[in-house]
Design an enzyme around this catalytic site. Sequence first.
Site, PDB file in Angstrom:
ATOM      1  N   SER A 131       0.827  -1.199   0.000  1.00 28.21           N
ATOM      2  CA  SER A 131       0.000   0.000   0.000  1.00 28.21           C
ATOM      3  C   SER A 131       0.865   1.253   0.000  1.00 28.21           C
ATOM      4  O   SER A 131       1.809   1.371   0.804  1.00 28.21           O
ATOM      5  CB  SER A 131      -0.911   0.000   1.237  1.00 28.21           C
ATOM      6  OG  SER A 131      -1.707   1.154   1.296  1.00 28.21           O
ATOM      7  N   SER A 183      -5.018  13.349  -3.618  1.00 26.15           N
ATOM      8  CA  SER A 183      -5.779  14.592  -3.559  1.00 26.15           C
ATOM      9  C   SER A 183      -5.111  15.698  -2.762  1.00 26.15           C
ATOM     10  O   SER A 183      -5.450  16.871  -2.938  1.00 26.15           O
ATOM     11  CB  SER A 183      -7.170  14.325  -2.979  1.00 26.15           C
ATOM     12  OG  SER A 183      -7.091  13.860  -1.650  1.00 26.15           O
ATOM     13  N   HIS A 211     -10.479  10.690  -7.807  1.00 28.02           N
ATOM     14  CA  HIS A 211     -10.235  12.077  -8.200  1.00 28.02           C
ATOM     15  C   HIS A 211      -9.893  12.232  -9.682  1.00 28.02           C
ATOM     16  O   HIS A 211      -9.708  13.355 -10.147  1.00 28.02           O
ATOM     17  CB  HIS A 211      -9.121  12.680  -7.335  1.00 28.02           C
ATOM     18  CG  HIS A 211      -9.516  12.822  -5.900  1.00 28.02           C
ATOM     19  ND1 HIS A 211     -10.277  13.869  -5.432  1.00 28.02           N
ATOM     20  CD2 HIS A 211      -9.296  12.020  -4.829  1.00 28.02           C
ATOM     21  CE1 HIS A 211     -10.484  13.728  -4.139  1.00 28.02           C
ATOM     22  NE2 HIS A 211      -9.898  12.609  -3.751  1.00 28.02           N
ATOM     23  N   LYS A 241     -17.449  13.369  -6.995  1.00 28.74           N
ATOM     24  CA  LYS A 241     -16.479  14.370  -7.433  1.00 28.74           C
ATOM     25  C   LYS A 241     -16.918  14.907  -8.810  1.00 28.74           C
ATOM     26  O   LYS A 241     -17.860  15.662  -8.881  1.00 28.74           O
ATOM     27  CB  LYS A 241     -15.081  13.746  -7.480  1.00 28.74           C
ATOM     28  CG  LYS A 241     -14.648  13.091  -6.169  1.00 28.74           C
ATOM     29  CD  LYS A 241     -14.543  14.065  -5.026  1.00 28.74           C
ATOM     30  CE  LYS A 241     -13.908  13.485  -3.778  1.00 28.74           C
ATOM     31  NZ  LYS A 241     -14.695  12.458  -3.100  1.00 28.74           N
ATOM     32  N   THR A 271     -29.188   0.219   3.062  1.00 26.52           N
ATOM     33  CA  THR A 271     -30.240   0.621   2.136  1.00 26.52           C
ATOM     34  C   THR A 271     -29.599   1.191   0.874  1.00 26.52           C
ATOM     35  O   THR A 271     -28.708   2.036   0.940  1.00 26.52           O
ATOM     36  CB  THR A 271     -31.151   1.684   2.772  1.00 26.52           C
ATOM     37  OG1 THR A 271     -31.762   1.127   3.936  1.00 26.52           O
ATOM     38  CG2 THR A 271     -32.229   2.142   1.805  1.00 26.52           C
TER      39      THR A 271
END
Length: 391
Positions: A131, A183, A211, A241, A271
């Site tokens: 990561s 970002s 983004h 976005k 939901t």
Amino acid sequence: MYNDTFFHTLQHLKSTEAYRHFLEFSRSAGHFPLADFQNEKIEVWCSNDYLGMGQNQQVIDDFKASISRFGAGSGGSRNISGNTTAHVALEKRLADLYQRESALVFNNGYLANTESLSVLIGLFDNIKVYSDELNHRSIIEGLKKSKVEKYIFKHNDLKHLEIGLSLEPFERPKIIVFESIYSMDGDLAPVEEIVRLAKKYNALTFIDETHSFGVLGERGLGLVEALHVRDVDFIQGGFGKAIGTSGGFIVGDRDAVDCIRSLAPGFIFTTSLPPALLHATLTSINQVVASPERRNRLFQNVRHLKGALRRQNIDFIDAESHILPIIIPGLARIKAVSDQLLKQFKIYVQPINYPSVPRGQERFRVTVTPDHSIEQIERFAAALKNTLDLA
């Protein structure tokens, strides 16, 4: 006892500069980047509605018509009366656009990351996760849900990533998780090189295009499309976005996406989004895909804003994306600049501080849009210069 805990927690947040202040204002369809604030008009310079599609008239009209036809809500979770034709149509359109076997819509991009990653990682024994150190909190939370071995590689550092990959046997399951546009700095990931390493070391790839979806690529499908990369295994994106609505999604191979659909609690027990919203989302995506006009105008304005800031001798991070960070160290100073811009010039730009960025790296995350005029861009740069000189 309970109230004391709440009080002291808030006091600690305020003392460590982590307490967040929200500015209340009203968006005004058809007038963006203007908004209504305390009976006055202000200019918004930090919106994530990158293309202004949230006020697109066709999107609004389709939203209204769909509400009249389907009602305000979905009526249930996806597997209990909430799996409407709008959900299925949007997922089919996304899969077709990306030329993937399947797509899955989530209530937001945060869930799309946390739920997809936690399920994918949990399917494999002894998987190792790679990561990027600047990955979004939603990615971090998704990885935390599964107690697997993680290798955090230095931001966009291919050598550091390859060192970690090379330490493991070829047969060991691996997944590389990264973003297309980061970002806070606006920089781009080296997607082609990451995919090359993934193939070399037998790893899956998962990219967050939140983004870049709507902004980059010939049809606005993101950085993967812009670079003509076809071998990323999972692509995540969001509608909140550049598409101007709300929700998130993931695309990939049918069986993998079906595993996420079948096992992700944040998908199963939620939901579903209102069908009217998804009809409006599909309208927005189709408009963005069909025409590059607003993307072109966006980047014309980005170039003009950079030129205006240079003429005012204002330093900024000159990244390749549409996001323009301006570093203003010190929480007190950046808050004073933000307050003065709003009070004197009716310009709203939100300070970004810890924990979103490290202390001492406070910044404005400026986002010009296709709807900002040249006059507004020049006025913003001059107002910022004036305010910085006095702060």
